[in-house]
Write an enzyme that holds these catalytic residues in place. Structure first.
Site, PDB file in Angstrom:
ATOM      1  N   GLU A   6       0.846  -1.204   0.000  1.00  0.00           N
ATOM      2  CA  GLU A   6       0.000   0.000   0.000  1.00  0.00           C
ATOM      3  C   GLU A   6       0.876   1.247   0.000  1.00  0.00           C
ATOM      4  OE1 GLU A   6      -3.878  -0.315   2.217  1.00  0.00           O
ATOM      5  OE2 GLU A   6      -2.585  -1.474   3.533  1.00  0.00           O
ATOM      6  N   HIS A  64      -6.031 -11.324   5.624  1.00  0.00           N
ATOM      7  CA  HIS A  64      -5.985 -11.247   4.164  1.00  0.00           C
ATOM      8  C   HIS A  64      -4.852 -12.096   3.561  1.00  0.00           C
ATOM      9  CE1 HIS A  64      -8.791  -8.138   4.923  1.00  0.00           C
ATOM     10  NE2 HIS A  64      -7.970  -7.125   4.987  1.00  0.00           N
ATOM     11  N   ASP A 102      -3.709  -6.644  11.452  1.00  0.00           N
ATOM     12  CA  ASP A 102      -4.572  -5.960  10.481  1.00  0.00           C
ATOM     13  C   ASP A 102      -4.597  -6.678   9.124  1.00  0.00           C
ATOM     14  OD1 ASP A 102      -6.227  -3.843   9.598  1.00  0.00           O
ATOM     15  OD2 ASP A 102      -4.521  -2.820   8.675  1.00  0.00           O
TER      16      ASP A 102
HETATM   17  C1  BG6 Z   1      -8.208  -3.533   5.623  1.00  0.00           C
HETATM   18  C2  BG6 Z   1      -7.151  -3.000   6.547  1.00  0.00           C
HETATM   19  O1  BG6 Z   1      -8.715  -4.752   6.102  1.00  0.00           O
HETATM   20  O2  BG6 Z   1      -7.647  -3.747   4.331  1.00  0.00           O
HETATM   21  C3  BG6 Z   1      -6.537  -1.723   5.988  1.00  0.00           C
HETATM   22  O3  BG6 Z   1      -7.743  -2.728   7.817  1.00  0.00           O
HETATM   23  C4  BG6 Z   1      -6.047  -1.935   4.579  1.00  0.00           C
HETATM   24  O4  BG6 Z   1      -5.460  -1.280   6.809  1.00  0.00           O
HETATM   25  C5  BG6 Z   1      -7.151  -2.562   3.728  1.00  0.00           C
HETATM   26  O5  BG6 Z   1      -5.677  -0.675   4.054  1.00  0.00           O
HETATM   27  C6  BG6 Z   1      -6.612  -2.946   2.359  1.00  0.00           C
HETATM   28  O6  BG6 Z   1      -7.696  -3.371   1.569  1.00  0.00           O
HETATM   29  P1  BG6 Z   1      -7.625  -3.305  -0.011  1.00  0.00           P
HETATM   30  O7  BG6 Z   1      -8.889  -3.948  -0.465  1.00  0.00           O
HETATM   31  O8  BG6 Z   1      -7.503  -1.857  -0.378  1.00  0.00           O
HETATM   32  O9  BG6 Z   1      -6.392  -4.063  -0.384  1.00  0.00           O
END
Ligand code: BG6
Length: 507
Positions: free
Chosen positions: A236, A260, A255
């Site tokens: 990110e 994920h 987080d």
């Molecule tokens: C969220 C986290 O679950 O996923 C965030 O709490 C993160 O910190 C986000 O930025 C990222 O999601 P995506 O879909 O933008 O990859």
């Protein structure tokens, strides 16, 4: 335990199957998630004619709004009100209502007002007694809200259904996840509980399964004989923004990694299912977690925290300078972990996973790197110059799938070059970007389909893999932070981890 979720989880259902009229009640409706994801997702479903009819939304939060001012507030934060025309937005907005209250209010006050509002809306729109509660609140409020829903007679219905969506992180460690689950189970049964990991709702994540199991070509080589390594990067550009209070207590491991990244690993590594349904998918993903070898905290784990730097020609401040962050904070904002799976398919194939805030660019990708060809018949080409084949599942930006292979460069000389076969949603399906993950998660929860929602067993197991890292780090941080510049690809150690294995990160 395994048997329990085989029995209770509903099977995967066709997206075209109609679902019953219901009311979605969103707790924490003034928060970022509601504005950024939930309302836009419900509105997009509305525009695709995929919401049940009749249908209503009731928001519950502390702000001093009424139905009208809440509708105005939502409209002002929606990016795409014109998705299906201003008139349609007005129709949709007329079914949105608001109740003011604190999550920890006594059941006889604001929750009672919520109960009355639900009844009024049900009568007015002729909606049967089906309610989906979405807890988009700080995790510390989940237990209180669920208990109070029960005390206020909101958790049961004689004629309809009740379901509850719980956002991640689910607990702070294995023990608190078990405690939270026990508290929820005092009020709701397993088939009523929808634990969110929004990555499972992403189109490309679902496409990873379709690609592998609906086509004959890749599954036969999806193993240690042909695959050299797997890389999962969730990078990110953004820092923590205004989320310091949440992030200081959470950090990257809770987080992103516990949920994920481990989900992406499971989707990549799982065995074929007999039928694509919730119980089979949940069983297979738990099996993947069960096969993960103990991680060596010194050799396999590299953590980081961002320093100041430059991203896209803009100066970025360090994590410790972010608003409300402790100036000596040891909260990690980056993690890279080498994971091995102890099973027949994946023995000796490393899975390198990494994620971080304030990295060089936003890019989420699962890369399968195939082994080089065993024998090279072409003259004058050295094997070391021969690129290996890659299969990239690009989750963002530019969702799609890219297969990189060697081709002959046109010309008299036999020269080889890597080229790409490219699947993108715009050229294949004529849509600039695929639907958001939350559209499918909300849609499925309204239907009672748990396929894209992790079971508690998966969550406990994922915590048990991450807990030792968090525990050791929190008791004796072993790296000097900050240790990577904003705008870089993370700490040097995370890059050396692969170089020492004779490999490198593919992005
Ligand atoms: C969220 C986290 O679950 O996923 C965030 O709490 C993160 O910190 C986000 O930025 C990222 O999601 P995506 O879909 O933008 O990859």
């Amino acid at each position: 335990m395994e048997e329990e979720y085989v029995e209770t989880a509903k099977t995967g259902m066709s997206k075209s199957q109609l679902h019953e009229p219901c009311i979605v009640v969103i707790f924490g409706v003034s928060g970022d998630l509601t504005h950024r994801e939930l309302i836009p997702a419900l509105y997009a479903l509305n525009c695709k004619n995929l919401l049940p009819k009749p249908f209503a939304i009731i928001g519950f939060a502390r702000r001093d709004w009424n139905d009208d001012s809440f509708r105005q507030e939502i409209k002002s934060t929606m990016k795409k009100v014109d998705e299906c025309g201003e008139e349609e937005w007005e129709r949709f907005a007329n079914n949105i209502f608001y109740v003011k209250g604190n999550f920890n209010d006594d059941y006889s006050t604001s929750y009672k007002i919520l109960l009355e509002k639900i009844k009024t809306v049900q009568n007015e729109f002729n909606i049967p007694d089906n309610i989906l509660f979405h807890l988009a609140t700080p995790p510390s409020d989940y237990g209180t809200i669920i208990q109070t829903l029960d005390a206020a007679s909101l958790s049961k219905s004689g004629t309809g259904w009740r379901r509850v969506i719980i956002e991640k992180p689910f607990g702070r460690d294995e023990q608190s996840a078990r405690e939270l689950d026990n508290a929820i189970h005092k009020v709701f049964t397993e088939d009523q509980i929808f634990r969110v990991d929004h990555y499972l709702g992403k189109e490309t994540v679902q496409n990873m399964l379709v690609f592998r199991f609906a086509n004959p070509g890749f599954e036969p080589i999806w193993n240690r004989n042909y695959i050299d390594n797997v890389q999962i990067t969730v990078a990110e550009e953004l820092g923590i923004g205004t989320r310091a209070n949440f992030y200081e207590k959470t950090g990257i491991l809770r987080d992103m990694v516990q949920n994920h990244l481990l989900q992406l690993l499971c989707i990549t590594a799982l065995e074929p299912l007999v039928h694509y349904d919730a119980s089979a998918l949940r069983n297979e993903t738990v099996k993947v977690l069960n096969s993960i070898c103990k991680v060596d905290l010194v050799k396999d784990v590299f953590l980081g925290q961002y320093d100041d730097g430059v991203i896209n020609d803009q100066k970025a401040i360090s994590y410790r300078e972010e608003q409300n962050v402790n100036t000596n904070s040891f909260t990690p904002t980056f993690a890279a972990i080498r994971i091995k799976l102890d099973n027949w398919r994946w023995a000796d194939v490393p899975f390198y996973i990494r994620t971080g805030k304030r990295l060089k660019k936003k890019q989420t990708e699962v890369t399968i790197q195939f082994k080089a060809t065993p024998h090279l018949m072409f003259p004058n080409i050295k094997k070391k110059n021969l690129g290996t084949n890659f299969l990239r599942f690009q989750l963002q930006p530019n969702e799609g799938i890219v297969y990189t292979f060697m081709a002959k460069q046109p010309g008299a000389e036999l020269q080889l070059q890597p080229v790409n076969l490219n699947f993108q949603y715009d050229t294949a399906f004529g849509i600039s970007e695929p639907p958001s993950a939350y559209q499918w998660l909300l849609f499925d929860a309204m239907k009672g389909d748990q396929t894209l929602f992790p079971h508690a067993e998966w969550i406990y197991k994922a915590w048990s893999i991450i807990d030792p890292i968090i525990k050791k780090w929190e008791s004796e941080p072993w790296i000097n932070f900050p240790n990577y510049a904003s705008g870089s690809w993370g700490p040097d150690d995370s890059i050396s981890m692969l170089l020492n294995d004779g490999r490198h990160w593919n992005i």
